[in-house]
Write a protein that holds these residues in place. Structure first.
Motif, PDB file in Angstrom:
ATOM      1  N   ARG A  81       0.840  -1.203   0.000  1.00 44.76           N
ATOM      2  CA  ARG A  81       0.000   0.000   0.000  1.00 44.76           C
ATOM      3  C   ARG A  81       0.873   1.250   0.000  1.00 44.76           C
ATOM      4  N   GLU A  82       1.919   1.224   0.807  1.00 44.16           N
ATOM      5  CA  GLU A  82       2.796   2.394   0.897  1.00 44.16           C
ATOM      6  C   GLU A  82       3.520   2.627  -0.437  1.00 44.16           C
ATOM      7  N   ILE A  83       3.996   1.562  -1.043  1.00 47.42           N
ATOM      8  CA  ILE A  83       4.688   1.693  -2.344  1.00 47.42           C
ATOM      9  C   ILE A  83       3.754   2.341  -3.368  1.00 47.42           C
ATOM     10  N   LEU A  84       2.548   1.822  -3.456  1.00 49.07           N
ATOM     11  CA  LEU A  84       1.627   2.271  -4.507  1.00 49.07           C
ATOM     12  C   LEU A  84       1.049   3.644  -4.194  1.00 49.07           C
ATOM     13  N   GLN A  85       0.718   3.884  -2.935  1.00 50.66           N
ATOM     14  CA  GLN A  85       0.101   5.166  -2.607  1.00 50.66           C
ATOM     15  C   GLN A  85       1.120   6.293  -2.576  1.00 50.66           C
ATOM     16  N   ARG A  86       2.405   5.955  -2.443  1.00 51.49           N
ATOM     17  CA  ARG A  86       3.414   7.010  -2.538  1.00 51.49           C
ATOM     18  C   ARG A  86       3.689   7.359  -3.997  1.00 51.49           C
ATOM     19  N   GLY A  87       3.141   6.584  -4.902  1.00 52.53           N
ATOM     20  CA  GLY A  87       3.216   6.952  -6.312  1.00 52.53           C
ATOM     21  C   GLY A  87       4.164   6.103  -7.132  1.00 52.53           C
ATOM     22  N   PHE A  88       4.730   5.054  -6.545  1.00 54.58           N
ATOM     23  CA  PHE A  88       5.560   4.139  -7.335  1.00 54.58           C
ATOM     24  C   PHE A  88       4.669   3.122  -8.040  1.00 54.58           C
ATOM     25  N   GLN A  89       5.123   2.681  -9.209  1.00 58.36           N
ATOM     26  CA  GLN A  89       4.322   1.727  -9.976  1.00 58.36           C
ATOM     27  C   GLN A  89       5.186   0.667 -10.628  1.00 58.36           C
ATOM     28  N   PRO A  90       5.845  -0.175  -9.837  1.00 62.37           N
ATOM     29  CA  PRO A  90       6.583  -1.275 -10.468  1.00 62.37           C
ATOM     30  C   PRO A  90       5.587  -2.172 -11.205  1.00 62.37           C
ATOM     31  N   PRO A  91       5.925  -2.625 -12.414  1.00 63.70           N
ATOM     32  CA  PRO A  91       4.950  -3.424 -13.168  1.00 63.70           C
ATOM     33  C   PRO A  91       4.556  -4.707 -12.449  1.00 63.70           C
ATOM     34  N   VAL A  92       5.487  -5.279 -11.707  1.00 60.20           N
ATOM     35  CA  VAL A  92       5.172  -6.517 -10.992  1.00 60.20           C
ATOM     36  C   VAL A  92       5.371  -6.302  -9.500  1.00 60.20           C
ATOM     37  N   LEU A  93       4.364  -6.698  -8.738  1.00 61.91           N
ATOM     38  CA  LEU A  93       4.368  -6.562  -7.287  1.00 61.91           C
ATOM     39  C   LEU A  93       3.522  -7.742  -6.812  1.00 61.91           C
ATOM     40  N   ARG A  94       4.199  -8.765  -6.327  1.00 67.88           N
ATOM     41  CA  ARG A  94       3.499 -10.009  -5.966  1.00 67.88           C
ATOM     42  C   ARG A  94       3.879 -10.395  -4.552  1.00 67.88           C
ATOM     43  N   GLN A  95       2.880 -10.734  -3.779  1.00 71.79           N
ATOM     44  CA  GLN A  95       3.136 -11.097  -2.386  1.00 71.79           C
ATOM     45  C   GLN A  95       2.552 -12.472  -2.098  1.00 71.79           C
ATOM     46  N   TYR A  96       3.430 -13.395  -1.649  1.00 69.70           N
ATOM     47  CA  TYR A  96       3.041 -14.784  -1.394  1.00 69.70           C
ATOM     48  C   TYR A  96       2.965 -15.030   0.098  1.00 69.70           C
ATOM     49  N   ASP A  97       1.951 -15.784   0.527  1.00 67.44           N
ATOM     50  CA  ASP A  97       1.929 -16.133   1.949  1.00 67.44           C
ATOM     51  C   ASP A  97       3.006 -17.182   2.225  1.00 67.44           C
ATOM     52  N   ALA A  98       3.168 -17.521   3.496  1.00 67.67           N
ATOM     53  CA  ALA A  98       4.289 -18.403   3.875  1.00 67.67           C
ATOM     54  C   ALA A  98       4.211 -19.749   3.167  1.00 67.67           C
ATOM     55  N   VAL A  99       2.987 -20.275   3.024  1.00 67.92           N
ATOM     56  CA  VAL A  99       2.813 -21.570   2.362  1.00 67.92           C
ATOM     57  C   VAL A  99       3.299 -21.515   0.915  1.00 67.92           C
ATOM     58  N   GLU A 100       2.863 -20.481   0.209  1.00 70.43           N
ATOM     59  CA  GLU A 100       3.235 -20.391  -1.216  1.00 70.43           C
ATOM     60  C   GLU A 100       4.693 -19.991  -1.398  1.00 70.43           C
ATOM     61  N   SER A 101       5.206 -19.181  -0.482  1.00 68.03           N
ATOM     62  CA  SER A 101       6.619 -18.779  -0.598  1.00 68.03           C
ATOM     63  C   SER A 101       7.499 -20.015  -0.598  1.00 68.03           C
ATOM     64  N   GLU A 102       7.215 -20.902   0.331  1.00 66.99           N
ATOM     65  CA  GLU A 102       8.038 -22.102   0.406  1.00 66.99           C
ATOM     66  C   GLU A 102       7.820 -22.999  -0.814  1.00 66.99           C
ATOM     67  N   ARG A 103       6.552 -23.107  -1.246  1.00 60.86           N
ATOM     68  CA  ARG A 103       6.248 -23.987  -2.371  1.00 60.86           C
ATOM     69  C   ARG A 103       6.845 -23.468  -3.683  1.00 60.86           C
ATOM     70  N   MET A 104       6.780 -22.134  -3.869  1.00 57.51           N
ATOM     71  CA  MET A 104       7.170 -21.565  -5.156  1.00 57.51           C
ATOM     72  C   MET A 104       8.639 -21.154  -5.213  1.00 57.51           C
ATOM     73  N   PHE A 105       9.222 -20.800  -4.057  1.00 52.79           N
ATOM     74  CA  PHE A 105      10.537 -20.159  -4.096  1.00 52.79           C
ATOM     75  C   PHE A 105      11.630 -20.942  -3.374  1.00 52.79           C
ATOM     76  N   GLY A 106      11.274 -22.084  -2.786  1.00 56.47           N
ATOM     77  CA  GLY A 106      12.269 -22.997  -2.208  1.00 56.47           C
ATOM     78  C   GLY A 106      13.366 -22.278  -1.441  1.00 56.47           C
ATOM     79  N   ALA A 107      14.572 -22.335  -1.968  1.00 49.00           N
ATOM     80  CA  ALA A 107      15.745 -21.833  -1.274  1.00 49.00           C
ATOM     81  C   ALA A 107      15.696 -20.327  -1.030  1.00 49.00           C
ATOM     82  N   TYR A 108      14.884 -19.596  -1.835  1.00 47.96           N
ATOM     83  CA  TYR A 108      14.820 -18.146  -1.642  1.00 47.96           C
ATOM     84  C   TYR A 108      13.842 -17.760  -0.535  1.00 47.96           C
ATOM     85  N   ALA A 109      13.060 -18.740  -0.064  1.00 49.33           N
ATOM     86  CA  ALA A 109      12.067 -18.462   0.987  1.00 49.33           C
ATOM     87  C   ALA A 109      12.698 -18.609   2.364  1.00 49.33           C
ATOM     88  N   ARG A 110      11.967 -18.121   3.370  1.00 50.19           N
ATOM     89  CA  ARG A 110      12.432 -18.263   4.744  1.00 50.19           C
ATOM     90  C   ARG A 110      11.235 -18.758   5.546  1.00 50.19           C
TER      91      ARG A 110
END
Lengths: 470, 470
Positions: free
Chosen positions: B242-271
């Motif tokens: 919300r802060e990124i977007l409402q401050r006026g930044f617009q990165p084309p991709v902004l994706r947020q995964y919950d803990a379950v999906e982070s581990e499933r999708m990102f393996g070693a990059y997840a915590r």
């Protein structure tokens, strides 16, 4: 009698029949209507003006007028310039000016909800008091309403970054011709069938009455800064704008004036024979700095010399001044502005063709243009003409000839006939060129389905059916 | 007989009646349709498949089917997941796959025109060969068509900066149910009445057949770079977005995964226990650098620790992989994704309510979510559920119960029921919650006006009329 019935359902205080009220809402700011008033040429007044204060009032008005087959003419604040408001003697004018509550300002979701009749500048002041901005700044912001912006598909001066009203609206509430209410869901984006907001956006009172609008607003920017550049020709300037936008920069304001307008509007900041490109950047400071440098680099690379950034400040200070034409009309001078839009490769030829055609109109004094809204694919042009026909009685004919000149040049050049003022009565005969026979037939089908009695703002927007021998 | 008439007007080679052709286009990728096929449960095949190659062919098909009262079911490439394509034994499937010409790519105006049946990845390859990009990247880009994007109101993975299909489309050509053609003008923006493109966008084949699409494309960006951050909870991550977007930044991709999906999708990059926020920045290099620093600053300030930027690279590499579910179904496992959208203050509660409701479905194995499209006013949520009911025969019932869980949580939480997959058959009963009685009535009125015979994709999108005792 429709007046009696309206008094019965609304209460007598919301039904105005005095001459001043009726005269004050018989028209918008369309030039031919102003000319008629100046001539005191006995144009009709509506039978009454109703001033609803609630959604339920509006439903009642719609139902009464439909049952009585009385033409119902929605009226926001009357700033339209295309003849979208003009009455006959049996019309009921639906003046939305008393529906002017700010419904809710939500600083968490950045949404702001208004009754349709809220004045634009009031809406902006209310959100600014919470550290927000609408991001929608038509020149008419002080004399137009939030609901009017929706009904006419308005665009604001900062649209190049912030979009036009269809990009800023989150949801709307409207009363349809059958008296039913739709209120679209407040959600950031949906894939839930056709976007029903678009039946009302640009409908100019023919498909329903917009009663409430929720906008997706913005926080005030961290930084704003201006810049200006001299461009040697309109084509040179268009090339610079195209490069800025296609390289991915999006300054909210990007306006390019031809040499005539540069001198007229910017005086000391102008340079004889050159045009001016005026830029306003807004946003997070570091991003603004990157954009300022990027735009300046493109300008330098393409031979557009820097002009004083005070030109941008000057524009910012003057931008909401809406000139009144009365003095001109009294002196036999007729003038107006006409905005169109086109793809990049069409905008130069249309500019030249329209200016040439205006120049050939007998009595023309000046013909000029600027652009004020940029896109990846092209931009708009905003023509101004000033003419003084030999005979005062030719003012309307001259006016219409100037309009025909620009419309013809636009259609023949492959442009779109209206960027943001709408169709109303002045462009109605040209809408077939814009939409094609198929598009006009589709619009007529939708109108017939929603308003089979045809009582909603008749005479506006939708072309007459073609007769067989056309 | 409709087949004979279609053969007469189109030529026999464009009318397919063999079983393989009919079986291959009897459905889209909706899970219940896949389950039915897996069960070989004797679902009906259409009477024939027509493969038009020209606009004129499509007009002929529409006219023949209307005259014969034969249900006409438009078919793009069949990647829809909501049951927008499903036939009865008397249906004619209109397979647009043979209308697959690139009509024009214009590097000056940045426009690209395609037949509706062009595959997304082919369209992207064609514009990339000219140094351009579509800017519209649904995960399904390799298995969906340009016309399908319009018919379903699709959104792509880069929408946070580049917008969804309605922001990228410049014009369209379509055949209406009465056989008439509309082709909207190619102009950057118009105020020429209601935007008729929006009658087709999201119409899912019920109001016409999209035959051609012109997109407003982009130059390839000067720079692309990724970033990623750990977020301790979904709410923490939503606050950062919300802060990124409402401050006026617009990165084309902004994706947020919950803990379950982070581990499933990102393996070693997840915590373990944390969620991941993945960002892709694109644009002019200096502006990208400013945005990277701005976003990192917000993340740091709000306690979101940097993760490896390789998480973003990993996502970019994997993003067009569309998993197939066949192996799961064979093992008695049913699964699907459900996307919704909501304002910022509603998205956290909806996330929790939906995950809790899914967790209570008998046989549920996992319920998780990510967000993938951000706006000033809120964002979408994309739920994934995986369930294995005790009885194989309960797979469809379990599937429907999972859907009901998420739809109910969304409606009760004030969200929008579909962000970008559309309505089809699976969400049809929920559309009344989304549009209200007034909205549904309006949609039905438009449908009745455009398709009084009701032959265009019956059973999809538009809720049945209410009976009096409901």
């Amino acid at each position: 009698m429709v007046i009696d019935e309206l008094r019965r359902v609304l209460g007598a205080d919301k039904v105005l029949t005095d001459e001043a009220s009726r005269a004050g809402r018989r028209r918008d700011s369309w030039v031919p209507s102003q000319l008629a008033d100046a001539d005191r040429s006995g144009e009709p007044l509506p039978c009454c003006v109703v001033r609803p204060s609630t959604l339920s009032d509006v439903i009642d008005v719609v139902n009464v007028c439909r049952a009585a087959r009385a033409p119902l003419v929605p009226f926001g604040l009357g700033s339209g310039v295309c003849g979208g408001v003009l009455v006959s003697a049996d019309s009921v004018v639906l003046d939305m000016g008393a529906m002017n509550r700010v419904r809710e300002i939500d600083t968490h979701n950045l949404t702001a909800s208004f009754d349709a009749g809220v004045r634009g500048s009031d809406a902006e002041a209310q959100v600014q008091a919470r550290g927000l901005m609408l991001g929608h700044y038509p020149q008419s912001i002080g004399i137009s309403s939030v609901g009017g912006w929706v009904a006419t598909r308005a665009a604001g001066q900062f649209s190049t970054a912030y979009g036009s009203i269809e990009d800023i609206i989150l949801s709307l509430e409207a009363v349809l011709p059958n008296g039913e209410v739709i209120e679209t869901r407040r959600t950031p984006r949906a894939s839930s069938g056709p976007d029903l907001r678009h039946l009302l956006l640009g409908s100019e009172g023919t498909l329903g009455v917009v009663t409430g609008v929720t906008l997706s607003v913005r926080r005030l920017p961290e930084k704003r800064t201006g810049a200006a550049f001299f461009v040697r020709s309109m084509d040179d300037g268009f090339a610079v704008q195209r490069e800025i936008l296609q390289r991915g920069f999006q300054p909210p304001v990007l306006r390019q004036y031809d040499a005539v307008e540069s001198e007229r509007m910017f005086g000391a900041y102008a340079r004889s024979g050159d045009g001016l490109l005026v830029v306003v950047h807004e946003g997070p400071a570091a991003r603004v700095d990157a954009e300022v440098a990027g735009v300046a680099g493109i300008a330098a690379q393409m031979g557009a010399e820097p002009a004083s950034a005070k030109a941008a400040d000057h524009w910012l200070a003057e931008r909401n001044h809406v000139p009144t034409f009365g003095q001109f009309f009294e002196n036999g001078i007729v003038l107006d502005t006409i905005e169109i839009a086109a793809l990049w490769d069409k905008v130069g030829p249309i500019y030249r063709a329209a200016i040439a055609a205006l120049g050939a109109v007998p009595g023309i004094l000046t013909a000029s243009a600027h652009s004020s809204h940029g896109y990846r694919s092209g931009l708009n042009l905003y023509f101004t003409f000033v003419a003084r026909p030999e005979e005062r009685s030719d003012m309307k004919a001259t006016y219409l000839e100037c309009w025909r000149s620009v419309m013809r040049a636009t259609v023949e050049g492959g442009g779109g006939i209206s960027h943001h003022h709408g169709i109303g009565r002045i462009r109605r005969e040209w809408l077939r060129s814009e939409l094609g026979d198929g598009g006009v037939a589709l619009l007529r089908t939708v109108k017939q389905a929603l308003d089979p009695d045809g009582f909603m703002n008749p005479g506006v927007l939708i072309p007459e059916e073609r007769t067989n021998d056309e």
